[in-house]
Design a protein around this motif. Structure first.
Motif, mmCIF file in Angstrom:
data_model
loop_
_atom_site.group_PDB
_atom_site.id
_atom_site.type_symbol
_atom_site.label_atom_id
_atom_site.label_comp_id
_atom_site.label_asym_id
_atom_site.label_seq_id
_atom_site.Cartn_x
_atom_site.Cartn_y
_atom_site.Cartn_z
ATOM 1 N N LEU A 36 0.849 -1.191 0.000
ATOM 2 C CA LEU A 36 0.000 0.000 0.000
ATOM 3 C C LEU A 36 0.885 1.242 0.000
ATOM 4 O O LEU A 36 1.943 1.253 0.632
ATOM 5 C CB LEU A 36 -0.893 0.022 1.244
ATOM 6 N N ALA A 37 0.448 2.289 -0.673
ATOM 7 C CA ALA A 37 1.222 3.529 -0.738
ATOM 8 C C ALA A 37 1.364 4.155 0.646
ATOM 9 O O ALA A 37 0.440 4.114 1.458
ATOM 10 C CB ALA A 37 0.547 4.509 -1.689
ATOM 11 N N GLY A 38 2.539 4.726 0.895
ATOM 12 C CA GLY A 38 2.751 5.402 2.162
ATOM 13 C C GLY A 38 4.217 5.672 2.432
ATOM 14 O O GLY A 38 5.078 5.443 1.577
ATOM 15 N N LYS A 39 4.489 6.154 3.624
ATOM 16 C CA LYS A 39 5.842 6.499 4.052
ATOM 17 C C LYS A 39 6.372 5.399 4.965
ATOM 18 O O LYS A 39 5.728 5.042 5.954
ATOM 19 C CB LYS A 39 5.821 7.829 4.801
ATOM 20 N N ILE A 40 7.549 4.877 4.634
ATOM 21 C CA ILE A 40 8.188 3.867 5.469
ATOM 22 C C ILE A 40 8.669 4.571 6.737
ATOM 23 O O ILE A 40 9.525 5.461 6.661
ATOM 24 C CB ILE A 40 9.387 3.196 4.755
ATOM 25 N N ILE A 41 8.118 4.187 7.878
ATOM 26 C CA ILE A 41 8.473 4.890 9.114
ATOM 27 C C ILE A 41 9.356 4.067 10.038
ATOM 28 O O ILE A 41 9.960 4.618 10.958
ATOM 29 C CB ILE A 41 7.224 5.384 9.868
ATOM 30 N N GLU A 42 9.442 2.754 9.802
ATOM 31 C CA GLU A 42 10.278 1.939 10.690
ATOM 32 C C GLU A 42 10.675 0.636 10.010
ATOM 33 O O GLU A 42 9.884 0.029 9.298
ATOM 34 C CB GLU A 42 9.499 1.629 11.970
ATOM 35 N N PHE A 43 11.919 0.236 10.246
ATOM 36 C CA PHE A 43 12.445 -1.070 9.847
ATOM 37 C C PHE A 43 12.711 -1.818 11.144
ATOM 38 O O PHE A 43 13.279 -1.265 12.080
ATOM 39 C CB PHE A 43 13.726 -0.884 9.032
ATOM 40 N N ASN A 44 12.269 -3.058 11.222
ATOM 41 C CA ASN A 44 12.427 -3.866 12.429
ATOM 42 C C ASN A 44 13.911 -3.942 12.801
ATOM 43 O O ASN A 44 14.702 -4.583 12.119
ATOM 44 C CB ASN A 44 11.854 -5.260 12.193
ATOM 45 N N SER A 45 14.276 -3.306 13.896
ATOM 46 C CA SER A 45 15.685 -3.238 14.305
ATOM 47 C C SER A 45 16.269 -4.608 14.610
ATOM 48 O O SER A 45 17.479 -4.801 14.492
ATOM 49 C CB SER A 45 15.858 -2.301 15.506
ATOM 50 N N GLU A 46 15.442 -5.564 14.968
ATOM 51 C CA GLU A 46 15.932 -6.919 15.239
ATOM 52 C C GLU A 46 16.484 -7.579 13.973
ATOM 53 O O GLU A 46 17.306 -8.489 14.051
ATOM 54 C CB GLU A 46 14.814 -7.792 15.817
ATOM 55 N N LEU A 47 16.015 -7.144 12.811
ATOM 56 C CA LEU A 47 16.461 -7.712 11.542
ATOM 57 C C LEU A 47 17.633 -6.950 10.946
ATOM 58 O O LEU A 47 18.366 -7.482 10.107
ATOM 59 C CB LEU A 47 15.315 -7.700 10.516
ATOM 60 N N ASP A 48 17.809 -5.701 11.348
ATOM 61 C CA ASP A 48 18.814 -4.800 10.784
ATOM 62 C C ASP A 48 20.216 -5.254 11.168
ATOM 63 O O ASP A 48 20.521 -5.415 12.347
ATOM 64 C CB ASP A 48 18.553 -3.392 11.305
ATOM 65 N N GLU A 49 21.083 -5.413 10.155
ATOM 66 C CA GLU A 49 22.451 -5.867 10.438
ATOM 67 C C GLU A 49 23.223 -4.863 11.295
ATOM 68 O O GLU A 49 24.190 -5.227 11.960
ATOM 69 C CB GLU A 49 23.216 -6.165 9.148
ATOM 70 N N ASN A 50 22.802 -3.611 11.309
ATOM 71 C CA ASN A 50 23.480 -2.594 12.113
ATOM 72 C C ASN A 50 23.003 -2.584 13.563
ATOM 73 O O ASN A 50 23.549 -1.868 14.384
ATOM 74 C CB ASN A 50 23.271 -1.209 11.498
ATOM 75 N N GLU A 51 21.957 -3.375 13.857
ATOM 76 C CA GLU A 51 21.426 -3.400 15.218
ATOM 77 C C GLU A 51 21.300 -4.838 15.716
ATOM 78 O O GLU A 51 22.236 -5.414 16.216
ATOM 79 C CB GLU A 51 20.104 -2.628 15.273
ATOM 80 N N GLY A 52 20.125 -5.457 15.541
ATOM 81 C CA GLY A 52 19.912 -6.806 16.066
ATOM 82 C C GLY A 52 20.516 -7.910 15.223
ATOM 83 O O GLY A 52 20.972 -8.924 15.721
ATOM 84 N N ASP A 53 20.510 -7.722 13.887
ATOM 85 C CA ASP A 53 21.066 -8.666 12.912
ATOM 86 C C ASP A 53 20.616 -10.105 13.146
ATOM 87 O O ASP A 53 21.427 -11.009 13.276
ATOM 88 C CB ASP A 53 22.589 -8.576 12.878
ATOM 89 N N ASN A 54 19.294 -10.299 13.181
ATOM 90 C CA ASN A 54 18.762 -11.642 13.348
ATOM 91 C C ASN A 54 17.660 -11.895 12.318
ATOM 92 O O ASN A 54 16.479 -11.985 12.670
ATOM 93 C CB ASN A 54 18.223 -11.835 14.770
ATOM 94 N N PRO A 55 18.009 -12.029 11.021
ATOM 95 C CA PRO A 55 16.991 -12.222 9.986
ATOM 96 C C PRO A 55 16.219 -13.532 10.136
ATOM 97 O O PRO A 55 15.123 -13.674 9.597
ATOM 98 C CB PRO A 55 17.785 -12.186 8.680
ATOM 99 N N THR A 56 16.763 -14.481 10.899
ATOM 100 C CA THR A 56 16.047 -15.751 11.068
ATOM 101 C C THR A 56 14.768 -15.587 11.895
ATOM 102 O O THR A 56 13.949 -16.497 11.934
ATOM 103 C CB THR A 56 16.948 -16.834 11.700
ATOM 104 N N LEU A 57 14.572 -14.413 12.528
ATOM 105 C CA LEU A 57 13.296 -14.147 13.203
ATOM 106 C C LEU A 57 12.138 -14.261 12.220
ATOM 107 O O LEU A 57 11.039 -14.656 12.596
ATOM 108 C CB LEU A 57 13.282 -12.752 13.832
#
Length: 129
Positions: A72-93
């Motif tokens: 759906l059209a809109g503004k991306i306001i957040e990326f799950n920090s648990e998945l982000d390699e710069n933070e949680g880096d746990n894509p297996t979640l």
């Protein structure tokens, strides 16, 4: 396959939870199973306004890389920090809990009433067989 009744779905195997004018987006149980073990999720569009079906990120598994399309059209306001390699880096979640802790982004919707192109749980179940 797990297809929760409180979500909307896309033909690209993404799920959408709409709460007010915000949507949470992830990939379905079917998609994570087909991709197998995820090794990387990349979203570099936080803060950007995108149209429906524009690529907002990529997801990489051991055997393939796939684009992620905004349902759906809109503004991306957040990326799950648990998945982000710069933070949680746990894509297996995403593999472990695709409808919970494995969510990918949150979107501020351009039109909170827009449901065009989204599938009901029943329609999605029919799509995946």
């Amino acid at each position: 396959m797990n297809v929760p009744a409180n979500l909307f779905y896309t033909e690209e195997h993404e799920w959408v939870l709409i709460e007010g004018n915000t949507a949470t987006v992830g990939i379905t149980d079917f998609a994570q199973d087909a991709l197998d073990e995820l090794v990387y999720v990349e979203v570099e569009t936080v803060g950007e306004e995108l149209e429906r079906n524009e690529v907002f990120g990529t997801i990489e598994a051991v055997k393939t890389t796939s684009d992620l399309f905004l349902p759906l059209a809109g503004k991306i306001i957040e990326f799950n920090s648990e998945l982000d390699e710069n933070e949680g880096d746990n894509p297996t979640l995403v593999n472990e809990d695709p409808y919970g802790k494995g969510w990918i982004i949150k979107v501020e919707l351009a039109d909170a009433d827009d449901r065009e192109g989204l599938l009901s749980p029943e329609q999605y179940q029919d799509l995946i067989g």
